[in-house]
Design an enzyme around this catalytic site. Structure first.
Site, PDB file in Angstrom:
ATOM      1  CB  SER A  38      -7.450  13.922  82.586  1.00 45.01           C
ATOM      2  OG  SER A  38      -8.645  13.493  83.197  1.00 45.01           O
ATOM      3  CD  GLN A  73     -35.886  15.769  94.162  1.00 45.96           C
ATOM      4  OE1 GLN A  73     -34.953  14.986  94.081  1.00 45.96           O
ATOM      5  NE2 GLN A  73     -36.373  16.184  95.315  1.00 45.96           N
ATOM      6  CB  ILE A  74     -40.087  14.841  88.122  1.00 41.70           C
ATOM      7  CG1 ILE A  74     -39.679  16.316  87.948  1.00 41.70           C
ATOM      8  CG2 ILE A  74     -41.496  14.604  87.577  1.00 41.70           C
ATOM      9  CD1 ILE A  74     -39.417  16.712  86.512  1.00 41.70           C
ATOM     10  CB  THR A 134     -12.851  15.158  83.466  1.00 42.87           C
ATOM     11  OG1 THR A 134     -11.741  16.084  83.467  1.00 42.87           O
ATOM     12  CG2 THR A 134     -12.340  13.745  83.690  1.00 42.87           C
ATOM     13  NE  ARG A 169     -46.831   9.032  92.330  1.00 37.32           N
ATOM     14  CZ  ARG A 169     -47.535   8.971  93.452  1.00 37.32           C
ATOM     15  NH1 ARG A 169     -48.860   9.069  93.417  1.00 37.32           N
ATOM     16  NH2 ARG A 169     -46.935   8.803  94.610  1.00 37.32           N
ATOM     17  CB  THR A 192      -7.506   5.524  78.713  1.00 39.53           C
ATOM     18  OG1 THR A 192      -8.216   6.580  78.076  1.00 39.53           O
ATOM     19  CG2 THR A 192      -7.533   5.739  80.215  1.00 39.53           C
ATOM     20  CD  GLU A 193      -0.350   3.938  78.836  1.00 37.75           C
ATOM     21  OE1 GLU A 193       0.074   3.691  77.706  1.00 37.75           O
ATOM     22  OE2 GLU A 193       0.379   4.273  79.801  1.00 37.75           O
ATOM     23  CD  GLU A 253     -15.072  10.657  73.530  1.00 33.58           C
ATOM     24  OE1 GLU A 253     -14.153  11.391  73.133  1.00 33.58           O
ATOM     25  OE2 GLU A 253     -15.374   9.588  72.989  1.00 33.58           O
TER      26      GLU A 253
END
Length: 385
Positions: free
Chosen positions: A129, A337-338, A366, A269, A123-124, A364
């Site tokens: 991508s 969220q839970i 997108t 909870r 990668t550069e 790896e």
């Protein structure tokens, strides 16, 4: 591997992950560093070479076996897998796929043992991508190659002993046909590694920019020798396809952990005097996450079978990487969220995994790149308009 031996490996890795690494996750995240004793334990277990051939000191796992191992390793911080992932994956596979017998004999046993940490420098800044647009160059000067350019976000760069460097060796060739790969040891004059990046998540896994300023390496550093000249791009793509199945299995392991964290929290909870697990809307979130996890696991195993058989080394890896990365992000979001407000607090596992999971939709390849690969493979000429 013999089924009984493989089962023993999985059991040992599961104990190692859950008994030794999971309790250290918060410390690893806070210090941005993997403890030395964990690194040494991983070496002794053969984790630096599980995907490399037995003849070179590895475990020689198939893709199907490797996926199951990744399910176990994915249950904890992804920085554990990152520590030895490039040795087994994109860096080690460069030599497995494209190296000469001499190169394999010299490097692979040390990579498999963990005595050498390998890094994949593709990668550069302007070639992410689409790595075919890379601008790092190498030209032959007598009996040496001279490399100039820069790489970005290179995993394990601050710790690497050797870099698999991709550089353009034929500027007049089509973009994908004039690239070669070079073995460049750390410490080679002209090679500079920048300070490690400060990322959103996945602390303990280090990345950094790498610069090449008239770096001279002998002709023997060309991966594959003369036969490897201008063959770097297809080699890289083959390694990346393996990596997509590999990393997808890791995401499935993370999804399992997130479901377990969600179930444990909802089972203890209380709100309004009742366990939140008794609320149907919370039950719905957990059911969706378990379903996503099941689907991700099945998708990865199917892709691994196709990869091993050689019947699908393109669409399958892209499909599973696309699905698994989006899947684990959904599961991580539901887990936060839970947990409600607690899920937004540092020190809570799901908050950390939420940050960690975001990267999977980027590296790896997108999600958008996976969509393009899948569609073009199915549509053929029609995709070109």
């Amino acid at each position: 591997m013999d089924a009984a031996d493989f089962s023993a490996v999985l059991s040992e890795v599961r104990r190692f992950v859950r008994e030794r690494v999971v309790p250290l996750e918060a410390e690893i995240d806070e210090k941005d560093e993997m403890p030395a004793d964990i690194r040494e334990a991983a070496k002794k277990m053969g984790l630096f070479g599980f995907a490399l051939p037995e003849e070179y000191g590895g475990l020689g796992l198939s893709m199907f076996e490797e996926a199951q191992l990744m399910f176990e390793l994915g249950y904890t911080t992804p920085s554990l897998r990152s520590m030895f992932g490039t040795n087994n994956g994109i860096a080690g596979h460069v030599l497995m796929v494209g190296g000469t017998e001499e190169q394999k004999a010299h490097w692979l046993p040390r990579i498999a043992s963990g005595d050498v940490l390998a890094s994949f420098a593709l990668t550069e800044p302007e070639a992410g991508s689409d790595p075919s647009t890379l601008t790092t160059k190498a030209h032959l000067d007598g009996d040496h190659w001279v490399i100039n350019g820069a790489k970005r976000y290179i995993t394990n760069a601050p710790l690497a002993d050797v870099f698999m460097v991709f550089a353009r060796t034929d500027p007049d060739a089509p973009r994908t046909r004039g690239i070669s790969t070079f073995l460049v040891p750390a410490g080679t004059p002209g090679l500079t590694v920048a300070p490690k990046d400060h990322k959103m998540g996945q602390f303990g896994a280090w990345t950094a920019d790498v610069f090449f300023d008239d770096v001279r390496v002998p002709a023997s550093a060309l991966v594959g020798g003369d036969d490897g000249l201008n063959r770097g791009f297809p080699t890289a793509m083959g390694c990346i396809a393996h990596g997509r199945v590999h990393i997808s299995a890791l995401m499935v392991g993370m999804a399992e952990r997130l479901v377990d964290e969600s179930v444990a929290y909802a089972s203890t909870r209380k709100q309004s005097g009742k366990l939140i697990g008794s609320f149907q809307l919370v039950q719905g979130l957990i059911a969706d996450s378990q379903t996503d996890y099941y689907a991700g696991r099945a998708t990865v195993l199917e892709a691994a079978r196709g990869f091993d058989a050689g019947t699908d080394t393109k669409i399958g890896p892209s499909c599973t990487k696309y699905f698994a990365s989006e899947m684990v992000w959904r599961v991580a979001d539901r887990a936060v969220q839970i947990h409600g407000g607690a899920g937004y607090m540092r020190g809570v596992a799901v908050e950390r995994f939420y940050r960690d999971a975001r990267l999977f939709r980027i590296y790896e390849g997108t999600s958008q790149i996976q969509q393009v690969i899948i569609a073009k493979a199915l549509l053929g000429e029609a995709a070109r308009g």
